[in-house]
Design a protein around this motif. Structure first.
Motif, mmCIF file in Angstrom:
data_model
loop_
_atom_site.group_PDB
_atom_site.id
_atom_site.type_symbol
_atom_site.label_atom_id
_atom_site.label_comp_id
_atom_site.label_asym_id
_atom_site.label_seq_id
_atom_site.Cartn_x
_atom_site.Cartn_y
_atom_site.Cartn_z
ATOM 1 N N ASN A 113 0.833 -1.202 0.000
ATOM 2 C CA ASN A 113 0.000 0.000 0.000
ATOM 3 C C ASN A 113 0.870 1.255 0.000
ATOM 4 O OD1 ASN A 113 -3.085 0.953 1.088
ATOM 5 N ND2 ASN A 113 -1.426 2.337 1.575
ATOM 6 N N ASN A 114 1.849 1.288 0.884
ATOM 7 C CA ASN A 114 2.657 2.501 1.056
ATOM 8 C C ASN A 114 3.725 2.652 -0.024
ATOM 9 O OD1 ASN A 114 1.085 3.116 3.242
ATOM 10 N ND2 ASN A 114 2.518 2.288 4.747
ATOM 11 N N SER B 162 1.908 4.680 -2.465
ATOM 12 C CA SER B 162 1.883 6.076 -2.014
ATOM 13 C C SER B 162 3.203 6.770 -2.319
ATOM 14 C CB SER B 162 1.604 6.148 -0.507
ATOM 15 O OG SER B 162 0.308 5.696 -0.202
ATOM 16 N N ARG C 296 -2.333 6.411 2.543
ATOM 17 C CA ARG C 296 -1.377 5.544 3.226
ATOM 18 C C ARG C 296 -2.104 4.701 4.277
ATOM 19 N NH1 ARG C 296 1.601 9.701 1.154
ATOM 20 N NH2 ARG C 296 3.808 9.217 0.744
ATOM 21 N N ASP D 206 -2.952 14.693 3.365
ATOM 22 C CA ASP D 206 -3.034 13.243 3.198
ATOM 23 C C ASP D 206 -3.725 12.662 4.426
ATOM 24 O OD1 ASP D 206 -2.744 10.789 2.013
ATOM 25 O OD2 ASP D 206 -0.588 10.617 2.319
ATOM 26 N N PHE E 185 -4.318 8.555 6.689
ATOM 27 C CA PHE E 185 -4.041 7.125 6.804
ATOM 28 C C PHE E 185 -5.340 6.371 7.069
ATOM 29 C CE2 PHE E 185 0.194 8.590 7.273
ATOM 30 C CZ PHE E 185 1.082 7.523 7.225
ATOM 31 N N SER F 290 -7.590 -1.081 4.123
ATOM 32 C CA SER F 290 -6.956 -0.641 2.888
ATOM 33 C C SER F 290 -7.484 -1.443 1.702
ATOM 34 C CB SER F 290 -5.431 -0.793 2.974
ATOM 35 O OG SER F 290 -5.053 -2.156 2.840
#
Length: 557
Positions: free
Chosen positions: A137-138, A141, A165, A192, A194, A200
Motif C-alpha cells: 500500500n505505502n 503512495s 497511506r 493526506d 491514513f 486498505s
C-alpha cells in the motif's frame, strides 16, 4: 478461570505437517513457517483445483455488544464438534489486525477451548501478511508522490488524490496529516490521511483475488488520483503494480494452522466488515472447499455487514454460495438491543430478551429471504438462565429458524455437539442452492444503496449528501457505475446511528462520502460516523501486554 493465552500455552500442538495430512496434503505441498505454521503455495492449490467442492457453512451474528458475541469462537467450536462426529471439516477464518489486539476488542483467534493456535503468533505478526499489505500500500503512495515530485508527467491533480497511506494500528493522530512539509527535496506539500491496514484496498484486493495474475491485474486497476482533465490515474499508470505484487508474493498464499482440538484451519486476510467487506480470502475459502467435505467460515460483525457483504461481494465474485448460515446470538446481546446498559447485562431479564429479539429476527429474515437455511446459536455465558435460553429457542422456532445453545468456550467441541447436529441435519439434506442478490449490477449506484438500506437494514429511505453525490456521479460518468457497493457503517445498529438499537424503522440512511475501490471492484459508501482509522481507548489492551525474560508473552487476553 484460565485466560485464553494460559489455555493456549497448556495445549499440546501437533506438527503442522501432521495436520495437513488430514486434508490430503503432504510436507512437499507446504511452505513451513516453523513447526506449527505453514503456507499452502499456489502450485499446490492449482493441483487440487479439480477436487469436488465440499459444503460451505457461513457463521455470522446479530448486532453485537461492544465486546462482540464470539463468532470466531463459535466457528472454531462448531468445527471441533463436527470433527468429533467424524466429519472431514476445515476452517477458513480472517487474520487479526494489530489495531483491535492492542486496542479494546481483542484478537481474532477464538477463545477458551475453541481457539486456533499458536494464538500469540496469529494475533501478533503471524506470517507477516499484514506487514506485506502495509508495505505494498505505502509503496504505491511513495511512487505516487515521487511521480509528482519528479515532474508529474501524468499531469496529476494534487488536490484530487484518492490513494491513502495505511498502518496496522489504531492511531487517530494519522486521520489527517500534511506531507512534504517545506517543499523542495521534502516533496510536494499536500494534505493526506491514513487508513488502518485492515481497511486498505490492498487488503480487500488480496482477499478477492482468485490467483496471482488476478491479484496483479487488480493492483494495476487501483484508482490513485484524477488528472487535470478529470480522468482516472491508476497504479498501472504509475507503474507500481508489478512491485506491489512482488511484495505480496508470499502473502497471497493461505496460512495453515490448527485448532486446539487439531482441526485444520486457513487463517488468511482480515478486512474489517464495518469498513471493508469483512471476509477472509476467496483463495482460502475455495481451497478449503476442495480439501474438506465441510468448510466453516465467518464474516465480520453482524449479518447486516459481514454476512451481507460475503454474499453480495465475495460470493458474487467467487461463484460460491453457503449451504447453511449460523447466526451467533447471546442472551446479553438481546438484552443490549433492548436498551439494557452493558453493566447490567448479567442480570436475568426474560422480558428484555423477548424485547431485544427483534434485532435477531431481522437478521434471520434477511438470510431466509436469500434462501439460506438458518440455525441460531446462543453462545453461552455463565450468567445466562435456562428460562432466557428457552425463550430464545421458542422465538427462533416461531419464525422458522433452528436453535441450539453452544457452550464451546468452556467445553470446546463437546460443547457444540447439539449445534453441529442441527447444522448437519441441514447439510445432509443436500438442499439446492440458488444465489440471490438484493440488486443487479446494472442498477444505478443510488439504486443499489437504496435497495440495501431498505431490504437489509430496514430503512425508509436514503439521503446522499452533496459531496458524496458529486463523487458517485463522477464514478458513474467515468465507467464505474456497474460495480457493487460496499457500505461502511456502525456495527452496533441496523441503521447508521449506533444509538438506534433493536430493530429501528422509518430512519433515513445518510451517505456522507463515497470512495472508488476500482482494484477491489466496488464503490465504498461511508455512512454515519464510521472511521477508516480507529483510535485507541483510554486504557488500551496494550497496557496489559508484556513479555518475560523467557520470551513468554503475558496479558494477551
Amino acid at each position: 478461570m484460565l485466560s485464553d493465552i494460559e489455555i493456549a500455552e497448556q495445549a499440546t500442538l501437533k506438527p503442522i505437517s501432521e495436520i495437513a495430512q488430514k486434508i490430503g496434503l503432504s510436507s512437499d505441498d507446504l511452505e513451513f513457517y516453523g513447526k506449527y505454521k505453514a503456507k499452502v503455495p499456489m502450485s499446490t492449490i492449482k493441483a487440487k483445483s479439480s477436487n469436488k467442492d465440499g459444503k460451505l457453512v457461513l457463521v455470522t451474528a446479530m448486532n453485537p455488544t461492544p465486546a462482540g458475541e464470539g463468532k470466531t469462537t463459535v466457528s472454531i467450536g462448531l468445527a471441533q464438534a463436527m470433527a468429533k462426529l467424524d466429519r472431514n471439516v476445515m476452517l477458513a477464518l480472517r487474520e487479526p489486525s494489530l489495531g483491535p489486539v492492542f486496542g479494546i476488542k481483542g484478537g481474532a483467534a477464538g477463545g477458551g477451548y475453541s481457539q486456533v493456535l499458536p494464538m500469540e503468533d496469529i494475533n501478533l505478526h503471524f506470517t507477516g501478511d499484514l506487514h506485506a499489505i502495509t508495505s505494498a500500500n505505502n509503496l504505491l503512495s511513495a511512487m505516487l508522490d515521487n511521480h509528482i515530485y519528479q515532474g508529474n508527467e501524468l499531469n496529476i491533480d494534487i488536490n484530487r488524490i484518492l490513494w491513502k497511506r495505511c498502518m496496522d494500528m489504531n492511531d487517530r493522530a494519522l486521520r489527517s496529516v500534511k506531507i512534504g512539509v517545506g517543499g523542495g527535496t521534502n516533496g510536494v506539500e499536500r494534505e493526506d490521511s491514513f487508513t488502518i491496514t485492515a481497511a486498505s484496498e490492498v487488503m480487500a484486493i488480496l482477499c478477492l483475488a482468485k490467483d496471482a495474475d488476478d491479484l496483479k491485474e487488480r493492483l494495476k486497476n487501483i484508482a490513485v488520483a484524477y488528472d487535470m482533465d478529470g480522468k482516472i490515474v491508476t497504479a498501472g499508470d504509475i507503474g507500481a503494480h508489478g512491485s506491489m505484487a512482488a511484495l505480496l508474493k508470499d502473502a497471497i498464499n493461505p496460512n495453515l494452522v490448527q485448532s486446539i482440538e487439531y482441526v485444520p484451519a486457513f487463517i488468511h486476510g482480515g478486512p474489517f466488515a464495518n469498513i471493508s467487506h469483512g471476509c477472509n480470502s476467496i483463495i482460502a475459502t475455495k481451497t478449503a472447499m476442495k480439501l474438506a467435505d465441510i468448510t466453516i467460515t465467518e464474516a465480520g460483525f453482524g449479518a447486516d455487514l459481514g454476512a451481507y457483504k460475503f454474499l453480495d461481494i465475495k460470493c458474487r465474485k467467487a461463484g460460491i454460495w453457503p449451504d447453511a448460515c449460523v447466526i451467533v446470538s447471546t442472551v446479553r446481546s438481546l438484552k443490549y438491543n433492548a436498551g439494557i446498559p452493558k453493566e447490567e447485562l448479567t442480570i436475568p431479564n426474560v422480558d428484555k430478551v423477548r424485547e431485544g429479539f427483534c434485532n435477531l429476527a431481522k437478521h434471520i429474515e434477511n438470510m431466509q429471504a436469500m434462501g439460506i437455511p438458518v440455525i441460531v446459536t446462543s453462545n453461552k455465558f455463565p450468567s445466562d438462565t435456562q428460562e432466557e435460553l428457552d425463550e430464545m429457542k421458542k422465538m427462533c422456532e416461531e419464525i422458522g429458524a433452528s436453535f441450539a445453545p453452544a457452550d464451546i468456550f468452556a467445553n470446546g467441541g463437546a460443547g457444540g455437539i447439539e449445534l453441529a447436529n442441527k447444522v448437519l441435519d441441514i447439510l445432509d439434506q443436500n438442499i439446492e442452492k440458488k444465489p440471490y442478490y438484493v440488486y443487479d449490477l446494472e442498477d444505478s449506484t443510488e439504486g443499489k444503496i437504496r435497495k440495501i438500506a431498505q431490504k437489509i437494514y430496514g430503512a425508509a429511505d436514503i439521503e446522499i449528501l452533496p459531496a458524496a453525490r458529486e463523487k458517485i456521479d463522477l464514478f458513474e460518468k467515468t465507467g464505474y457505475g456497474n460495480l457493487p457497493v460496499c457500505i461502511a457503517k456502525t456495527q452496533y445498529s441496523l441503521s447508521d446511528d449506533a444509538s438506534l438499537l433493536g430493530r429501528p424503522e422509518g430512519f433515513t440512511l445518510t451517505v456522507r462520502e463515497a470512495r472508488l475501490a476500482a482494484g477491489a471492484g466496488y464503490i465504498v459508501i461511508l455512512t454515519g460516523k464510521v472511521m477508516t482509522m480507529p483510535g485507541l481507548p483510554k486504557k488500551p489492551a496494550a497496557l496489559s501486554i508484556d513479555i518475560d525474560s523467557d520470551g513468554t508473552i503475558r496479558g494477551l487476553f
